[in-house]
Design a protein around this motif. Structure first.
Motif, PDB file in Angstrom:
ATOM      1  N   GLY A 184       0.690  -1.297   0.013  1.00  0.00           N
ATOM      2  CA  GLY A 184       0.096   0.199  -0.091  1.00  0.00           C
ATOM      3  C   GLY A 184       0.866   1.163  -0.021  1.00  0.00           C
ATOM      4  O   GLY A 184       0.524   2.261  -0.529  1.00  0.00           O
ATOM      5  N   PRO A 204      -2.290  -4.912  -2.789  1.00  0.00           N
ATOM      6  CA  PRO A 204      -2.969  -4.979  -1.434  1.00  0.00           C
ATOM      7  C   PRO A 204      -4.532  -5.049  -1.529  1.00  0.00           C
ATOM      8  O   PRO A 204      -5.006  -5.248  -0.463  1.00  0.00           O
ATOM      9  N   THR A 205      -5.066  -4.808  -2.669  1.00  0.00           N
ATOM     10  CA  THR A 205      -6.381  -5.050  -2.690  1.00  0.00           C
ATOM     11  C   THR A 205      -6.819  -6.643  -2.812  1.00  0.00           C
ATOM     12  O   THR A 205      -8.017  -6.769  -2.753  1.00  0.00           O
ATOM     13  N   ILE A 211      -8.196  -4.431   3.070  1.00  0.00           N
ATOM     14  CA  ILE A 211      -7.910  -3.178   2.392  1.00  0.00           C
ATOM     15  C   ILE A 211      -9.131  -2.631   1.686  1.00  0.00           C
ATOM     16  O   ILE A 211      -9.604  -1.615   2.079  1.00  0.00           O
ATOM     17  N   ASN A 250      -5.168  -3.529   9.481  1.00  0.00           N
ATOM     18  CA  ASN A 250      -5.146  -3.332   8.045  1.00  0.00           C
ATOM     19  C   ASN A 250      -6.134  -2.306   7.648  1.00  0.00           C
ATOM     20  O   ASN A 250      -6.065  -1.594   6.543  1.00  0.00           O
ATOM     21  N   ALA A 284      -5.163   1.169   5.512  1.00  0.00           N
ATOM     22  CA  ALA A 284      -5.430   1.324   4.254  1.00  0.00           C
ATOM     23  C   ALA A 284      -6.331   2.649   4.066  1.00  0.00           C
ATOM     24  O   ALA A 284      -5.843   3.690   3.078  1.00  0.00           O
TER      25      ALA A 284
END
Lengths: 230, 164
Positions: free
Chosen positions: A16, A102-103, A108, B10, B14
């Protein structure tokens, strides 16, 4: 799927960070010599992106919301595009194995979708007033029963946002890795090469589309909430 | 690999990353680029305004120039016409003067001729008288006095005049 308050996964955090660093770096290059004369190269790209989102958001959102919302949406879109594509690169990941987007970690997209949910409700409160917002939640389309309907509609929205993005990206990565596990020998290599390449192209397109869908849906929900007649 | 687990840390990280990116882009990227776009828009609007002004000015100048050209053309026409008229007048005058002079000279010549003729006639008359007297004297041989002679001559001359 399990929920943890204390657990933390480092790989998506690092990727990220890399993602926002890449986006910011490109933005800096684009804005390095922002000139009012004829724009060139990266500035042109960034201007086109900004104008595209201004048009896109301007068609949906109320005029007072559109300028800021368009920049917010553009940032989200750029971040998601880079985040989605980063997992397709042949790079070693943080913590061993190949790199992952990250997705491709549920946390996230879920965190972002939850934030989008809050933003959407904030837009409702801001543009309809607290009373109007509550009225819209409880009284539309039917008195009291509307609360159940709205709760379902409003809560399904961030969940579907999160899972749609997560599922698409994770699946794209998994299938891409699978193409490297085809039978050995010259046939396997060729198959891997062709199928892998095709899937890579497909995944890049999916990455772009999913980033756009996440962004546009958020803007659309926000615009609906912000509009008075609903 | 537990990519399907939801971890609060997380999720928050994010969101914070996204907010950080939003702030950074907003401050370092969107602001200068939007400013540049706005400035360009202003410049173009101003240039269009300037162009309109210049166009109007050019139109005015063009009209003025056309007016001047037309004026000059009219003036030239006038000058030409008056010059022609003057030349015609002059020619007329010269012709008239020449005619006048010619007729005057003609008249003078006629008068002079008449005068000369009168003189010639008078002189012929005298000579004829003398000749007649001389001839008559010869014939009559001094039979007459000077007075008779003169009277006689007159009578003869009158007869001669009636003969004319």
């Amino acid at each position: 799927m399990n929920f943890s308050l204390t657990g933390f996964e480092w790989p998506p955090f690092w990727t990220g960070l890399v993602t926002i660093a890449l986006v910011f770096a490109f933005g800096l290059i684009a804005a390095r010599r922002a000139s009012a004369a004829v724009p060139s190269g990266s500035q042109n790209v960034m201007e086109t992106a900004i104008e595209t989102f201004q048009d896109l958001v301007g068609q949906m959102a109320p005029p007072t919301l559109a300028p800021n919302l368009s920049l917010l949406a553009l940032t989200l879109f750029l971040m998601l595009v880079v985040a989605n594509i980063i997992g397709l690169l042949p790079l070693p990941g943080f913590g061993g194995g190949w790199i992952h987007s990250p997705t491709a970690f549920l946390s996230i997209p879920s965190g972002l979708a939850a934030t989008m949910f809050l933003l959407i409700q904030w837009a409702g409160i801001k543009y309809k007033g607290l009373g109007g917002w509550i009225y819209g939640w409880v009284w539309k389309p039917f008195p009291v029963v509307g609360l159940v309907i709205n709760a379902l509609e409003q809560l399904v929205m961030p969940v579907s946002l999160a899972f749609r993005l997560f599922g698409n990206i994770l699946a794209g990565e998994l299938v891409l890795r699978m193409t490297t596990h085809l039978p050995h020998g010259i046939g396997g290599v060729l198959t891997t090469f062709f199928i892998g390449t095709l899937w890579l192209i497909f995944s890049v397109v999916i990455s772009l589309i999913q980033a756009l869908i996440f962004t546009i849906l958020t803007v659309a929900y926000m615009s609906i909430q912000a509009s008075n007649e609903h | 690999m537990s990519s399907t687990s939801l971890t609060a840390g997380n999720m928050i990280a994010a969101v914070l990353q996204w907010v950080l990116l939003l702030v950074l882009l907003r401050w370092f990227v969107y602001k200068p680029i939007l400013a540049a776009m706005q400035k360009r828009r202003d410049t173009i609007a101003k240039q269009i305004g300037d162009a309109d002004g210049l166009k109007a000015e050019a139109e005015t100048l063009r009209r003025e120039a056309q007016q001047l050209v037309e004026q000059a053309r009219d003036e030239a026409k006038q000058v030409l016409a008056s010059a022609r008229r003057e030349a015609e007048d002059q020619a007329q005058k010269i012709v008239e003067q020449a005619q006048r002079e010619a007729s005057y000279r003609q008249k003078a010549a006629i008068e002079e001729i008449a005068h000369e003729r009168d003189l010639a006639l008078a002189s012929i008359r005298g000579q004829v008288a003398d000749l007649v007297v001389f001839a008559a004297g010869k014939v009559i041989e001094r039979s007459l006095t000077d007075q008779d002679q003169n009277r006689y001559v007159e009578e003869i001359l009158q007869d001669a005049g009636q003969l004319q």
